[in-house]
Write a protein that holds these residues in place. Structure first.
Motif, short mmCIF file in Angstrom:
data_model
loop_
_atom_site.label_atom_id
_atom_site.label_comp_id
_atom_site.label_asym_id
_atom_site.label_seq_id
_atom_site.Cartn_x
_atom_site.Cartn_y
_atom_site.Cartn_z
N LYS A 1 -4.50 -3.10 -9.43
CA LYS A 1 -5.90 -2.77 -9.72
C LYS A 1 -6.04 -1.27 -9.90
CE LYS A 1 -10.59 -3.56 -7.97
NZ LYS A 1 -11.40 -4.10 -6.84
N ASN A 2 -6.74 -0.89 -10.98
CA ASN A 2 -7.10 0.51 -11.19
C ASN A 2 -8.54 0.57 -11.67
OD1 ASN A 2 -7.02 -0.20 -13.91
ND2 ASN A 2 -5.03 0.77 -14.27
N SER A 3 -8.95 1.71 -12.17
CA SER A 3 -10.35 1.87 -12.58
C SER A 3 -10.72 0.98 -13.75
CB SER A 3 -10.64 3.33 -12.93
OG SER A 3 -9.74 3.79 -13.92
N ASP B 1 0.85 -1.19 0.00
CA ASP B 1 0.00 0.00 0.00
C ASP B 1 0.89 1.24 0.00
OD1 ASP B 1 -1.78 2.11 0.53
OD2 ASP B 1 -3.10 0.81 1.68
N THR C 1 -0.91 1.45 -12.81
CA THR C 1 -1.91 0.67 -12.09
C THR C 1 -1.46 0.47 -10.64
OG1 THR C 1 -3.27 -1.33 -12.18
CG2 THR C 1 -0.93 -1.60 -12.65
N HIS D 1 -3.25 1.72 -8.12
CA HIS D 1 -3.82 2.81 -7.33
C HIS D 1 -4.97 2.33 -6.44
CE1 HIS D 1 -1.54 4.82 -10.38
NE2 HIS D 1 -2.45 4.63 -11.31
N HIS D 2 -5.69 1.30 -6.89
CA HIS D 2 -6.84 0.81 -6.15
C HIS D 2 -6.58 -0.52 -5.45
CE1 HIS D 2 -9.57 3.26 -9.10
NE2 HIS D 2 -8.84 4.02 -8.31
N GLY D 3 -5.32 -0.94 -5.46
CA GLY D 3 -5.00 -2.19 -4.77
C GLY D 3 -3.89 -2.96 -5.45
#
Length: 219
Positions: free
Chosen positions: A98-100, A20, A65, A67-69
């Motif tokens: 993981k990203n959008s 993270d 990528t 940014h979301h995990g």
């Protein structure tokens, strides 16, 4: 499609972490920066990364990528070496970012900053032996994974595992002549991100950018 016999390969799942960017620590950044600048071997560098896996955010930032995990699997023994069944397959890292747009997967090989990407043979520019070996490893990981996607979904709970890519981190920008730089750009363009070659300078730039972002209270 090849169906993998898990019992035959005797796969053991390594420790899985979820790096993270919010937990980057200055001392970790400084330590990795020092090892890269001193051109230490890949084992020393990877030991620091394994101890502080949040540093891996810099690697996935190359692909925009994570940014979301992020999920990181060190030395995933996707296929052990067993006599009569071929060579083993153990990438340094299997990363999920993981990203959008969803989740993407990357087999990652780390080589020393002191290793060359290219050599000159007469008038021809060729991959060095170290680089060529690493690229062949990544090709083997990707080929094997594409034939055994269900294993990765079951073993690592990557429910949408498909279409993995490769990342090779090797060498230093200072060792690249203009001709070598052109060849690297041509390779990355030709492969369209399927197997990407980056130098440790690029990783360090990404890491320092992430660290500056965190240290200024942006997260």
């Amino acid at each position: 499609m090849e169906i993998m016999d898990l019992e035959k390969y005797n796969i053991e799942n390594p420790q899985i972490s979820q790096p993270d960017v919010k937990y980057l620590r200055e001392e970790e950044v400084i330590k990795l920066k020092s090892l890269i600048e001193q051109c230490k071997n890949e084992r020393e560098i990877n030991n620091v990364i394994k101890a502080h896996s949040d540093l891996l955010v810099a690697f996935l930032d190359i692909f925009n990528t994570g940014h979301h995990g992020i999920t990181a699997v060190p030395e995933a023994q996707i296929k052990n070496h067993i006599k009569g069944f071929g060579n083993g397959l153990i990438p340094d890292w299997l990363l999920m970012g993981k990203n959008s747009d969803g989740q993407q997967y990357y087999f990652t090989e780390l080589k020393s900053p002191s290793m060359k990407i290219f050599v000159k043979k007469g008038t021809r520019v060729c991959f060095s032996e170290d680089c060529n070996r690493a690229l062949n490893q990544l090709l083997a990981y990707i080929s094997f994974a594409e034939r055994n996607q269900s294993y990765f979904r079951d073993a690592y709970k990557f429910n949408d595992f498909e279409n993995p890519s490769g990342l090779l981190v090797i060498g230093n920008r200072k060792d690249l002549t203009e001709e070598f730089s052109q060849q690297k750009r041509a390779w990355n363009k030709l492969m369209s991100g399927k197997i990407k070659i980056v130098t440790w300078d690029r990783i360090l730039e990404s890491l320092l950018s992430k660290w500056n972002f965190v240290s200024h209270g942006n997260i």
